[in-house]
Design a protein around this motif. Structure first.
Motif: not given
Length: 221
Positions: A41, A52-53, A55-58, A77-79
């Motif tokens: 992140r 925003r990008l 925070n796509t890491w999970r 990542s969600n992206a």
């Protein structure tokens, strides 16, 4: 004289050791999961790609509950397509002879993105979406490199429900007094080069090397 000796409870001792191993491995992998996620992140933010990008890491640790000697860390990542593009550096080309529409700051990207986030799975700001959400028609002006889509400075017939939107402010404020008869909303190009701005593999390898130390640090004698 008689001596009596009793064999140690090897099974019991091993059982306790197995529990300790499971605890230390699971705790260590959870630390690695959180550490890798936060570093990735931070890498995205430092590359100037925004929170925003980032925070796509999970991150997830398996098993999700309980403890296991086979615990594993999973960070994604969600992206994934966007992250991969900035990780490798790619050239994006328009399909079917069309143009890529790149929004300018006057497009009000942030405001429009917030409006589209609710109940929407597509957060791409397209010319059609911009026209729909501002009630303003775009006009094409050709250029040597492709073209631009502009909004004329004054719209006397602009619907009242759009007038107070922040994204419409650049159009309202432009005009003859400032020497602007239109505002450029999108730049049209045939292709765009995304330079490499991330190094995911190096970050992941660094945390993989920390796994033994993380497990050892959570060992309780």
């Amino acid at each position: 004289m008689r001596l009596t000796a009793q064999a140690p409870d090897i099974r019991g001792a091993l059982a306790g050791t197995e529990v300790q191993i499971a605890r230390s491995v699971t705790a260590g992998m959870r630390e690695v999961t959180d550490g890798l996620k936060e570093d990735l992140r931070a890498e995205v933010r430092e590359a100037g790609l925004g929170p925003r990008l980032a925070n796509t890491w999970r991150g997830q640790t398996f098993p999700k509950t309980g403890e296991s000697a086979d615990a594993a860390a999973y960070v994604s990542s969600n992206a994934p397509k966007l992250i991969d593009a900035f990780d490798r550096g790619v050239t994006i080309k328009a399909k079917n002879g069309q143009y890529l529409a790149i929004p300018t700051p006057d497009a009000g990207v942030r405001q429009l993105s917030k409006q589209r986030t609710k109940g929407s799975t597509d957060n791409t700001l397209s010319p059609a979406a911009w026209e729909r959400e501002t009630g303003t028609k775009l006009r094409f002006i050709p250029t040597r490199s492709g073209g631009v889509l502009v909004a004329d400075a004054f719209y006397r017939r602009q619907a009242a429900r759009f007038q107070r939107r922040k994204s419409f402010r650049p159009i309202r404020e432009a005009g003859p007094a400032k020497g602007r008869t239109f505002v450029v909303i999108f730049v049209l190009v045939r292709q765009a080069k995304l330079r490499k701005r991330l190094d995911i593999d190096t970050t992941a390898r660094a945390w993989a090397e920390r796994v033994p130390a993380a497990i050892a640090a959570n060992w309780q004698a």
